[in-house]
Design an enzyme around this catalytic site. Structure first.
Site, PDB file in Angstrom:
ATOM      1  CG  ASP A 166      -1.839   1.178   1.323  1.00 19.62           C
ATOM      2  OD1 ASP A 166      -1.625   2.152   0.579  1.00 19.62           O
ATOM      3  OD2 ASP A 166      -2.781   1.135   2.135  1.00 19.62           O
ATOM      4  CD  GLU A 259      -1.044   0.646   9.790  1.00 18.60           C
ATOM      5  OE1 GLU A 259      -1.994   0.558  10.616  1.00 18.60           O
ATOM      6  OE2 GLU A 259      -0.914  -0.092   8.814  1.00 18.60           O
ATOM      7  CD  GLU A 268      -6.853  -5.144  12.766  1.00 21.59           C
ATOM      8  OE1 GLU A 268      -6.872  -6.055  11.928  1.00 21.59           O
ATOM      9  OE2 GLU A 268      -5.936  -4.293  12.830  1.00 21.59           O
ATOM     10  CG  HIS A 417      -4.264  -1.668   3.714  1.00 26.99           C
ATOM     11  ND1 HIS A 417      -3.488  -0.574   4.073  1.00 26.99           N
ATOM     12  CD2 HIS A 417      -4.506  -2.328   4.867  1.00 26.99           C
ATOM     13  CE1 HIS A 417      -3.267  -0.599   5.365  1.00 26.99           C
ATOM     14  NE2 HIS A 417      -3.868  -1.658   5.885  1.00 26.99           N
TER      15      HIS A 417
END
Length: 531
Positions: A166, A259, A268, A417
């Site tokens: 990406d 990230e 998440e 992405h």
């Protein structure tokens, strides 16, 4: 609390040497073998160095307050943290251990970690800053099955490759670091959730004094290989396998880089680990890359998508499927399809009102504030159309001292992405130009490392109040992931009824108002101004 004890073990080492001046020198006889024994005979897990005939010279380390560092293939350092009364020192005692070979060293380290993580002593208070051997905060919040799948997924190179390729993501991170060398030069950096170690390598390229790359999955081993393969940088990078909630570092960091963004920014639940790392490792007024995140939302109209989802349940309308009536499950199937957020790239002209945004300041937000996020919604329709739900995307700001840089996932911008996300309502709303649309978007964290989404939209046509609500699971999206389609007029919309790209404005709403957010410049790519 039940006590779990690993099997007591013993290792013969070549030699040990005292490295702390706060203790008397070791008085071991050099002609006799030195043994390192793990046990809990005194009621606490301990590591004891001894010789067979010199018990008075034994050196014992309380494993609850000790750490082990690898100095070389066959050499390690064991330190015991300083007491509360001696806080000015980083540790109270240190022993350098020389092993016979690398295999013995590895076995010793495995035993050390096993005793540190598996022994639970009831009622033993732990000093501040020491990792508890009981369940960590991460384990309390997250289901074990979800965590296992999560770390397995990110432990595979193919998924790391997907993120590395990406180029919007990776290129923006690289630019944010390299263009802000002044923030990294000579500084200690912690890479939270390091993955392949790429961000650690970027930080080292920017002149970081040292980088601690923390990674809990098996990807940590690949990161070590990748970093070792770049010898000009590897001497300043240490990979630590473990969760940020559990690992200990020798000191504080000047910068955190990570990230931590998932779908809709928060999926998440890694943002919580990023904030915990801030509280545990970052010096006061230290920097965070990224610094701020924003969730953008706007109502959309997409007849094609709505019909695509609704038609999925037609299968369950069959009354004679191999002699079986499927209709009792039709309603449940219909509701199930609309409980899936749609992940894809869409044409920004499908938006029917300017977007609003919810700001999350990573510098100041509390971890608990991420457990439940409420975003009040208020829009003004720019078209006469049917609203099919709420479109969402995010961006993050790297607030560097030299060049502030944005990473955006906005519709119409280069696709990442993450794509974008849309919450589709089972009951559309009819709106007219200039009509007000109100509602709420509520995100509630759950133990499967994601969020339940509660969406409500309302609009009044004449004297009739329309309200449509939906409950969606961010953990179970519909990955449509198509590139933006060229929508024809068959959607019962005229060109002048669609928002033009230059009209997609963002109205920021900072939840605490304490930190001003710099908006992207027209050339930053963080907001869409032209097709």
């Amino acid at each position: 609390m039940e006590v779990s004890k690993p099997k007591e073990s013993q290792f013969e080492v070549l030699s040990i040497a005292e490295v702390s001046a706060s203790s008397s020198d070791t008085s071991f006889c050099k002609s006799q073998p030195v043994f390192a024994r793990f046990g809990s005979g005194s009621g606490v897990p301990e590591l004891r160095f001894c010789q067979e005939f010199e018990s008075s010279a034994d050196i014992a380390f309380d494993l609850r307050t000790s750490q082990l560092f690898k100095l070389g293939p066959a050499e390690s350092l064991c330190i015991s943290e300083a007491s509360e009364a001696n806080k000015e020192k980083a540790y109270s005692r240190g022993i350098s251990i020389q092993f016979k070979n690398e295999e013995e060293s590895r076995a010793f380290h495995c035993a050390f970690e096993q005793w540190k993580t598996e022994v639970v002593v009831q009622g033993s208070p732990l000093p501040n800053g020491v990792v508890s051997t009981s369940k960590s905060k991460f384990d309390d919040k997250i289901e074990a099955s979800s965590a296992k799948m999560y770390f397995h997924y990110y432990g595979q190179l193919l998924h790391q490759q997907n993120m590395l390729q990406d180029f919007v993501r990776t290129g923006t991170y690289y630019a944010a670091v390299i263009e802000n060398r002044a923030d990294f030069l000579g500084r200690v950096v912690v890479d939270v959730g390091a993955g392949s170690g790429i961000l650690s390598l970027f930080a080292a390229q920017a002149g970081a004094k040292h980088v601690y790359a923390i990674e809990a999955s098996e990807m940590a081993e690949y990161a070590k290989k990748l970093i070792a393969g770049n010898p000009s940088l590897s001497e300043r990078i240490t990979v630590i396998k473990g969760k940020v909630e559990e690992v200990e570092l020798p000191g504080k960091a000047d910068i955190l880089i990570s990230e931590p963004m998932g779908t809709l920014l928060v999926n998440e639940r890694m943002l919580e680990s990023y904030v915990i790392a801030r509280d545990r490792f970052l010096v006061p007024n230290g920097k965070m890359f990224p610094t701020v995140g924003r969730i953008h939302v706007a109502p959309f109209s997409d007849e094609y998508l709505y019909m695509e989802i609704a038609n999925k349940a037609i299968f369950w309308q069959q009354q004679g499927y191999f002699g079986v009536d499927l209709t009792p499950l039709q309603r449940s199937a219909y509701e199930g399809y609309f409980s899936q957020p749609v992940v894809d790239a869409f044409d920004p002209r499908l938006l029917v009102a300017p977007a609003i945004s919810h700001v999350i300041n990573f510098i100041s937000i509390k971890e608990e504030d991420l457990y439940e996020i409420d975003i009040p919604l208020r829009f003004t329709s720019a078209a006469s159309t049917r609203i099919h739900g709420l479109a969402c995307w995010f961006d993050v700001l790297f607030n560097g001292s030299t060049v502030p840089r944005w990473l955006t996932t906005a519709p119409g911008a280069p696709t990442t992405h993450w794509y974008q996300l849309r919450c589709v309502l089972a009951q559309p709303l009819y709106v007219m130009p200039g009509q007000e649309i109100t509602g709420s978007l509520r995100l509630v964290a759950h133990k499967a490392q994601s969020y339940t989404i509660y969406l409500t939209l309302s609009a009044t046509v004449g004297d009739v109040l329309q309200t449509s609500s939906g409950k969606l699971d961010l953990k179970e999206p519909y990955y449509r992931m198509s590139q933006p389609q060229a929508y024809s007029l068959a959607q019962d919309q005229q060109p002048n009824q669609l928002l033009q790209a230059q009209d997609i404005l963002t109205q920021s709403r900072d939840e605490d108002g304490s930190v001003p957010v710099q908006h992207p410049s027209p050339n930053s790519g963080a907001e869409l101004h032209s097709l």
